[in-house]
Design a protein around this motif. Structure first.
Motif, short mmCIF file in Angstrom:
data_model
loop_
_atom_site.label_atom_id
_atom_site.label_comp_id
_atom_site.label_asym_id
_atom_site.label_seq_id
_atom_site.Cartn_x
_atom_site.Cartn_y
_atom_site.Cartn_z
N MET A 1 0.84 -1.20 0.00
CA MET A 1 0.00 0.00 0.00
C MET A 1 0.87 1.25 0.00
N ARG A 2 0.27 2.37 0.18
CA ARG A 2 0.98 3.64 0.04
C ARG A 2 2.05 3.82 1.12
N ASN B 1 -4.72 16.79 9.71
CA ASN B 1 -4.59 16.76 8.25
C ASN B 1 -5.25 15.52 7.65
N ARG B 2 -5.12 14.40 8.36
CA ARG B 2 -5.70 13.17 7.82
C ARG B 2 -7.23 13.23 7.85
N TYR C 1 -9.01 15.96 7.89
CA TYR C 1 -9.42 16.99 6.93
C TYR C 1 -9.37 16.44 5.50
N SER C 2 -8.31 15.70 5.18
CA SER C 2 -8.20 15.13 3.83
C SER C 2 -9.36 14.19 3.56
N ARG D 1 -12.12 14.86 0.68
CA ARG D 1 -12.35 13.93 -0.43
C ARG D 1 -13.77 13.36 -0.38
N HIS E 1 -9.42 12.40 -8.48
CA HIS E 1 -10.19 13.15 -7.49
C HIS E 1 -11.63 13.32 -7.96
N ILE F 1 -13.47 9.99 -7.98
CA ILE F 1 -13.91 9.62 -6.62
C ILE F 1 -15.18 10.40 -6.26
N VAL G 1 -13.28 3.45 -0.37
CA VAL G 1 -12.08 3.66 -1.19
C VAL G 1 -11.10 4.59 -0.48
N ARG H 1 -9.50 2.90 2.51
CA ARG H 1 -8.54 1.87 2.11
C ARG H 1 -7.27 2.49 1.53
N HIS H 2 -7.44 3.41 0.61
CA HIS H 2 -6.28 3.88 -0.15
C HIS H 2 -5.64 5.14 0.43
N MET H 3 -6.45 6.07 0.89
CA MET H 3 -5.84 7.29 1.44
C MET H 3 -5.41 7.12 2.88
N LEU I 1 -4.61 6.04 -6.58
CA LEU I 1 -5.42 6.28 -5.38
C LEU I 1 -4.52 6.47 -4.16
N ASP I 2 -3.52 5.58 -4.07
CA ASP I 2 -2.60 5.69 -2.93
C ASP I 2 -1.81 7.00 -2.96
N LEU J 1 -2.82 9.94 -3.83
CA LEU J 1 -3.54 11.19 -3.54
C LEU J 1 -2.90 11.87 -2.34
N GLU K 1 -1.99 14.01 0.96
CA GLU K 1 -2.70 14.42 2.17
C GLU K 1 -2.76 15.94 2.16
N LEU K 2 -3.92 16.48 2.48
CA LEU K 2 -4.08 17.93 2.43
C LEU K 2 -3.74 18.54 3.79
N ILE L 1 -4.43 21.25 6.54
CA ILE L 1 -5.47 22.17 6.99
C ILE L 1 -4.82 23.47 7.46
#
Lengths: 208, 177
Positions: A1-2, A55-56, A58-59, A63, A150, A153, A164, A167-169, B53-54, B56, B58-59, B61
């Protein structure tokens, strides 16, 4: 994964609210669960949790809703509600899924109510993505790909969008997603499968 | 190769690309991909999708967010301090009750109560006719009522869940096992 930077990883603890007083090597950054247990009476503990997750969350909210202002408000609401609910936080559970659950439900409730307000004509909010035609065409391919994904989605139904993104972000396991969304594991698998199929098809269509 | 392996289903291919299959099945799909170009292409497409997707970002704030939340928490947390009031209310209620009991034991309320109970018109006459004489009885009656009321109010307030006043609850749709 990422690949997630080490500093951004969840700070996992062993569970339990007992004070760790005797360790000769105190951890540099306490686990989330320790902070959550102490947040109501230790100045700075909740602030550290907000710092770790702002941040997580908020993201995720951005999304999910596709609206920066709403995402900001929903993120704020999620933290305030989590603070108010800290009295009921059980340290044997992990803090991050608990927070994500609050945040995700707030966002899904928001999407539901905005659908009701708009008369239910369009079930999904379309993410506010800058017009592709106004973007420089060749130099920002990667950025455009991101905009594509984006936007794709944003076209998913909210329940698919949520799985999604988690799982992915947010790099959650299928089991964690099931716990966060309060869904059976098989439903999570099904939602993920359909969401990815929709994404794959939409991205194909855009490429044509 | 002993023979062509069956095509994996779309679900299996997704689980494979997401590394969610058991090791043996994962190897089985890999073996099939080695000899099937169509499935190999489909798997590559999925991997690309997952990578996008992975990837993307992180934004971030606004930096003011943290301060805003902490400020709001401090404001909403004020009522949590109220249990201190509860700590005062309980002794107050107990004190009132004790004082009341003491007064009853010492017979402070005996005269005014009996005169009012058995001869109310006479008591009113006494009050109207010679307030100076009956004033202690009236005062004793009022203090009886005041003490009882005070004890009751203190008890009711002390039993209330004052800690939750003004603090947002968890959303109803967010039960946690």
């Amino acid at each position: 994964m990422r690949n997630v930077p080490a500093a951004a990883e969840e700070h996992r603890g062993g569970g339990g609210c007992a004070n760790d007083s005797g360790g000769s090597h105190p951890p540099a950054s306490p686990p989330d669960e320790d902070l959550a247990c102490r947040a109501l009476d230790t100045p700075g503990a909740f602030e550290e949790l907000v710092r770790r997750y702002q941040n997580r969350v908020y993201s995720l909210a951005y999304r999910l809703t596709g609206d920066g202002v709403e995402a900001y408000d929903l993120t704020q609401e999620a933290f305030l509600r989590s603070y108010a609910a800290l009295k009921t936080f059980r340290p044997e559970l992990r803090f991050a899924p608990w927070l994500y659950r609050i945040a995700t439900n707030l966002c899904l409730n928001f999407l539901q109510s905005s659908r009701v307000r708009r008369g239910g004509a369009d079930p999904d909010l379309v993410l506010k993505v800058p017009d592709r035609a106004k973007q420089p065409d060749s130099a920002y391919e990667e950025k455009e790909e991101r905009l594509d994904i984006h936007a794709a989605i944003g076209e998913l139904p909210p329940k698919y969008r949520a799985v999604v993104l988690l799982r992915h972000m947010q790099d959650k396991s299928y089991e964690e997603i099931a716990a966060i969304l309060d869904l059976p594991l098989n439903t999570v698998r099904t939602h993920l499968f359909r969401a990815r199929e929709l994404l794959r098809r939409r991205l194909h269509e855009r490429e044509r | 190769m002993t023979g062509r392996l069956p095509h994996p289903t779309a679900t299996t291919l997704q689980l494979y690309a997401d590394e969610q299959l058991e090791a043996q099945r994962q190897r089985g799909v890999e073996a099939h991909l080695a000899e099937c170009e169509n499935c190999r292409t489909a798997a590559a497409e999925l991997r690309t999708l997952f990578r996008d997707l992975d990837g993307l970002p992180e934004l971030a704030i606004s930096p003011a967010f943290l301060e805003g939340v902490i400020q709001q928490v401090a404001q909403s947390a004020d009522p949590v301090v109220i249990p201190a009031r509860r700590d005062l209310l309980l002794p107050l209620a107990v004190g009132c009750a004790l004082l009341l009991g003491l007064c009853v034991l010492m017979g402070v309320f005996e005269r005014p109560l009996s005169s009012m109970q058995h001869n109310l018109p006479g008591a009113i006459d006494l009050v109207l006719g010679s307030p100076f004489e009956t004033a202690p009885a009236i005062l004793a009656g009022f203090s009886l009522l005041a003490l009882a009321g005070l004890a009751l109010i203190a008890l009711v307030l002390a039993r209330g869940d004052v800690g939750s006043v003004g603090v947002a609850g968890t959303p109803e749709s967010v039960p946690w096992p």
